[in-house]
Design a protein around this motif. Structure first.
Motif, PDB file in Angstrom:
ATOM      1  N   PRO A 187      -3.208  11.254  14.372  1.00  0.00           N
ATOM      2  CA  PRO A 187      -3.976  12.499  14.269  1.00  0.00           C
ATOM      3  C   PRO A 187      -3.066  13.613  13.740  1.00  0.00           C
ATOM      4  N   PRO A 188      -3.647  14.723  13.263  1.00  0.00           N
ATOM      5  CA  PRO A 188      -2.806  15.842  12.821  1.00  0.00           C
ATOM      6  C   PRO A 188      -1.961  16.397  13.971  1.00  0.00           C
ATOM      7  N   ALA A 189      -0.671  16.589  13.720  1.00  0.00           N
ATOM      8  CA  ALA A 189       0.249  17.222  14.659  1.00  0.00           C
ATOM      9  C   ALA A 189       0.360  16.503  16.007  1.00  0.00           C
ATOM     10  N   ASP A 190       0.220  15.197  16.007  1.00  0.00           N
ATOM     11  CA  ASP A 190       0.280  14.402  17.227  1.00  0.00           C
ATOM     12  C   ASP A 190       1.033  13.106  16.909  1.00  0.00           C
ATOM     13  N   ASN A 191       2.197  12.918  17.524  1.00  0.00           N
ATOM     14  CA  ASN A 191       3.025  11.754  17.145  1.00  0.00           C
ATOM     15  C   ASN A 191       3.034  10.634  18.189  1.00  0.00           C
ATOM     16  N   TRP A 192       2.073  10.677  19.089  1.00  0.00           N
ATOM     17  CA  TRP A 192       2.048   9.705  20.180  1.00  0.00           C
ATOM     18  C   TRP A 192       2.089   8.267  19.663  1.00  0.00           C
ATOM     19  N   MET A 193       1.303   8.007  18.639  1.00  0.00           N
ATOM     20  CA  MET A 193       1.192   6.627  18.175  1.00  0.00           C
ATOM     21  C   MET A 193       2.470   6.099  17.523  1.00  0.00           C
ATOM     22  N   ILE A 194       3.352   6.999  17.092  1.00  0.00           N
ATOM     23  CA  ILE A 194       4.627   6.510  16.564  1.00  0.00           C
ATOM     24  C   ILE A 194       5.421   5.872  17.694  1.00  0.00           C
ATOM     25  N   HIS A 195       5.349   6.490  18.872  1.00  0.00           N
ATOM     26  CA  HIS A 195       6.007   5.883  20.042  1.00  0.00           C
ATOM     27  C   HIS A 195       5.426   4.498  20.320  1.00  0.00           C
ATOM     28  N   VAL A 196       4.106   4.400  20.188  1.00  0.00           N
ATOM     29  CA  VAL A 196       3.456   3.110  20.415  1.00  0.00           C
ATOM     30  C   VAL A 196       3.902   2.091  19.361  1.00  0.00           C
TER      31      VAL A 196
ATOM     32  N   VAL B 193       3.649   5.949   8.025  1.00  0.00           N
ATOM     33  CA  VAL B 193       2.807   6.806   8.864  1.00  0.00           C
ATOM     34  C   VAL B 193       1.943   7.721   8.007  1.00  0.00           C
ATOM     35  N   ALA B 194       0.639   7.738   8.298  1.00  0.00           N
ATOM     36  CA  ALA B 194      -0.268   8.627   7.567  1.00  0.00           C
ATOM     37  C   ALA B 194      -1.154   9.382   8.556  1.00  0.00           C
ATOM     38  N   PRO B 195      -1.219  10.710   8.449  1.00  0.00           N
ATOM     39  CA  PRO B 195      -2.090  11.472   9.338  1.00  0.00           C
ATOM     40  C   PRO B 195      -3.544  11.386   8.853  1.00  0.00           C
ATOM     41  N   THR B 196      -4.482  11.478   9.766  1.00  0.00           N
ATOM     42  CA  THR B 196      -5.902  11.391   9.378  1.00  0.00           C
ATOM     43  C   THR B 196      -6.378  12.668   8.695  1.00  0.00           C
ATOM     44  N   SER B 197      -5.664  13.756   8.896  1.00  0.00           N
ATOM     45  CA  SER B 197      -5.892  14.924   8.025  1.00  0.00           C
ATOM     46  C   SER B 197      -4.548  15.585   7.784  1.00  0.00           C
TER      47      SER B 197
ATOM     48  N   SER C 281      -4.531  32.714  19.338  1.00  0.00           N
ATOM     49  CA  SER C 281      -3.418  31.870  18.898  1.00  0.00           C
ATOM     50  C   SER C 281      -3.770  30.426  19.227  1.00  0.00           C
ATOM     51  N   VAL C 282      -3.892  29.578  18.201  1.00  0.00           N
ATOM     52  CA  VAL C 282      -4.361  28.202  18.408  1.00  0.00           C
ATOM     53  C   VAL C 282      -3.320  27.180  17.982  1.00  0.00           C
ATOM     54  N   PRO C 283      -3.302  26.026  18.662  1.00  0.00           N
ATOM     55  CA  PRO C 283      -2.430  24.936  18.227  1.00  0.00           C
ATOM     56  C   PRO C 283      -2.950  24.364  16.902  1.00  0.00           C
ATOM     57  N   PRO C 284      -2.114  23.602  16.187  1.00  0.00           N
ATOM     58  CA  PRO C 284      -2.604  22.977  14.960  1.00  0.00           C
ATOM     59  C   PRO C 284      -3.740  22.010  15.243  1.00  0.00           C
TER      60      PRO C 284
END
Lengths: 229, 229, 229, 229, 229, 229
Positions: free
Chosen positions: B60-69, B82-86, E58-61
């Motif tokens: 997902p955008p700005a979320d790296n959780w799955m890289i850990h997985v 790695v490719a973000p969905t947006s 102020s919002v997160p990405p």
């Protein structure tokens, strides 16, 4: 309207200096992911890593007169921070101004505009983080201000704040929070050292940070490639 | 919806490894000018040249959780893709994750998003090809998938495909075509070596490749500067 | 329509060669801030600094045929200047063409389009200033012209003009003005050397260049930080 | 290598047509936030909203020959989808090709490249979603393919898939999932109608969607402006 | 850390409303060319011109949760101002949220990120100035803050400041300076009306503003085309 | 150095006026795909289509003084063409200057920089093609030149050349070639009218332009979807 503020209050010298041991990413995390300048600000050469106290300069587009004015306000341990009042990629800064700043002990420049003489700046070891590299000259016609609070590359910076810059970019720490953020940076670095060792030993972050349960609760499913069709 | 596919079928190990002898440009030509990732994907330091088998991660955008997985799914000789969905330029990846990947023998990372700790990554010798460099942190809140086919920087990549990356960029070779494209790359390189020698000796491509006739037929005209006025 | 102009008149050899002692920024200033190519034209590796006489090539988008034609028109001391008739980031140029150009004594390439094989070009020491780095191949289908005047990266360039390029970018000096601009560059460099010494000694540009009066007349005000609230 | 695939299998006509009642945002959400083309693809005029079945065209940079070939493969209810094999902003498409497509009942064009004659296209009512507007012409020299799967603006598109486009952009729905996604879109739209009424009546999403508890648990704090200093 | 500040102090209602009579360019000039948001913030449809008091978010990405929280803090005459903590072009905002804001009398949205449902927003007459248009959805996972000072598109904005927006862009006026800047805007507009009449009558600005002497002193030379060669 | 050239030689009035019947794309094709300004130059409102004779202005970055000087040099049927000596997106031009130009019969402005007051310019019907829209003001400090040849958005433009602009962009026709290119534009338009009729009747360009043989010779292959697997 156009002022030069003298004798600004700087962040504690020792704290400002100690930040150079921490990366921009670490400091950014240590202060709850705030203070990072826009990623368009890049180092002109690789390998520099500095920290220091901000002397700020608000400049008109394509006019570098106020940088000359700002030199006099700089002292040992400062970092010059320059923001144009409207976007410009002109080459505001080159090796002559760097020579003047080095003579006063300034550690580097952060500028949301253009810089030139980058080969010579690298030879001199005067690091610059800039928006662009351009040999375009500037004029000396319109005033601006020195040591006023300003927005540089998306961040609010006050004179005397701490600036940390490395190959990843630039982060600002508010003067009054310097000690606190320095401490948090130190803690974070120590914690990362422990994590690093465990990773080097082959442990997984899924286990080191106990992520498996939460992943499962969110619904993550493991399937075998062979069973997919 | 969100899955981790285990035990994927990888391209032949030996073929995947041998691609490191061929430049991205050569492989791209050898497979009829296909497979090149968008030029926005650039190396974070110069001089790296790798090949390996893709482990893919959709984040997902700005979320790296799955890289850990994904780390757990990697093995010796893999390249993480790695490719973000947006679109996102957040700093999904830094030296800690690189440490974890190196412990498993992963050769590098290709990410259509941001990367941080680039100075440290260069010191470690863990090469990354990324869309941006940014110290911005990411969260660990939303799931994604590992080892699903995805589009990364404009190219369709399936888990187990071969990834080749150098200072020019990144190219993907479909798993099933690896042997064939490797052979074509070898032939192309040999042919280029012959051409190079003739060029070094001062021969012109107009003659080496017999272009003069076709140029003339298309109407190319040679005039003398002196006769132009 | 599509022509190759032969036996062009080049700028004086000695003048063209001597420009390599002056930076792009210096030459740009020395000719009244004209002639600078757009900042999007960047060197593919750091540290190159060349000067030479332009051989110009007008190419169709994604078609490098005319560069092959142009090689034959080059001689010792030339710099190849390539501009596409509409924007393209394809990789028009790589190490094979560089080999052919080096065999003829060409000093470098300036191209408002893409370049590939950048690692090999760095190893060979053939410098390129390009708009992008891309492994994308080009075709050889459509004619263009060699040694016609053209616009490259926003500047009008005529065959035989002097091209100077360094880490800051690229500047063009008109053939007929080469001697005059070279002299002005020399004067500027000497003047800067004097200024540099004074800056190194700690003098301020405010004093060296006598700026204080004009700043005061424009209304610049100095205030003390303590007195601001 | 270069093929024209004839008699492709298209998504169910009625489903493909019915999608025009749903916005791109709604369909994107209805299929779990997938399928959205990159935001660089924009409509050339405001107010168009179409759906249809994809006829795909893979074209070389700055060469529109294959679009002419593709016209013959189109039928009533199709949407032409064009992707260049390397980035190009040339004007591949204008009103003459639009005339030919309208004669066959084609509903619009999605192109990850340039388009021209936009004033005339607006007058004709032939909508185009493109990466750029440019009058630059293209050549007819190099082959490509029609009705092969391809990546267009970051999304994998297969011939016969459903394309929906409006002022927000473009989304693709896989042929086999058309019925399912159409149903989900309908449900989502109905649900939004209920929400809209409650919002119009002044209800807050915090209450309509019961967010207050989760916000509090995450630690959100309400303070009074007056009490802040 | 994450707070919602309630009962903020807003700029004088009447002053905030009266600004809608003045263009963004006029207000920007009237406050000495300050306060202009970056030009990347553009209206989603032409012809809107609003003024109002800022409620900041102020919002997160890629996470729009806090916009839902902010709705409750809005009242008649407000303008919502949203800035992500790191760059994002996700579609944070659409017609449902606009419906909720219109029910509370909010006049428009300024967001340094993406917006969707632009066709519907135009139909509703709810104007948005955004960085991008994108149908990409956002999550509701991470907190942010409401009514804290923030940087939006390069400008420092405090809750309660006045926002003016038209087809040229967006400008902010500090709450405490609203009356003074309003007066200066009125004076400037009146002065421009006089100038406009003189220009319409065919007078030249060279004469209306007495520029000829200063131009001559700077060295401007008039030559006749015929005498040039 | 800084000059205003008076009494320039303009292209034939009648030819310059007649170009308004031809689109930018048509004229660009009619002169062998030359003369097109970069696609970054866009109209500030849709639907304008003008032609006229160029009065050129070379301006410093963020300084619009010379536009005021240029007004006096304009006459009925002219188009003002403005290029900054280094890139700038400042708002050089607004409705007051447009009022002055309209009083002299000027038909529009082409500027490779910023423009403001776009809503008012649309109301007045004064078309502008610009690089950006920005309310940023400019200064009046540094000279430039009027009616000198210059590069604007990548094209060489001489005073008196013909400028044609529509929703697709802007094209320049050299003064001396105006009659010839006008004739070629007319021929092209007539030929397109014939083609259009045949397309409307359902004929394919493959047949109208006899492309099938050449496609086959190049190796294009038709396959049936059903037979692909």
């Amino acid at each position: 309207m156009d002022v030069v503020v003298q004798n600004i209050c700087r962040a504690d010298r020792s704290a400002a200096d100690d930040f150079a041991e921490y990366s921009v990413a670490t400091v950014h995390e240590a202060q709850a992911r705030t203070g990072l300048l826009a990623a368009r600000i890049k180092p002109i050469y690789v390998g520099a890593h500095i920290s220091g106290t901000a002397v700020t300069v608000s400049v008109p587009p394509a006019d570098n007169w106020m940088i000359h004015v700002a030199v006099e306000q700089c002292q040992e341990g400062d970092v010059l921070v320059v923001a144009p009042t409207s976007p410009s990629c002109a080459g505001y800064f080159g090796e002559l101004l760097a020579t003047a700043l080095m003579a006063r002990g300034v550690r580097g420049l952060v500028i949301d505009a253009g810089c030139r003489d980058v080969a010579e700046l690298a030879r001199m070891g005067f690091p610059v983080w800039s928006r662009c590299v351009s040999a375009t000259g500037t004029v000396k016609e319109t005033l601006g201000s020195v040591n006023v609070p300003l927005v540089c590359a998306g961040q609010w910076i006050e004179p005397g704040d701490v600036i940390i810059a490395d190959d990843d970019g630039v982060v600002v720490v508010a003067r009054r929070k310097a000690a606190e953020v320095l401490k948090a940076s130190k803690l974070r670095k120590e914690k990362e050292a422990v994590t690093r060792k465990r990773y080097q030993a082959g442990e997984l972050s899924l286990d080191v940070h106990g992520m498996r349960d939460r992943l499962a609760r969110k619904g993550l499913t493991y399937v075998d490639a062979a069973s997919k069709d």
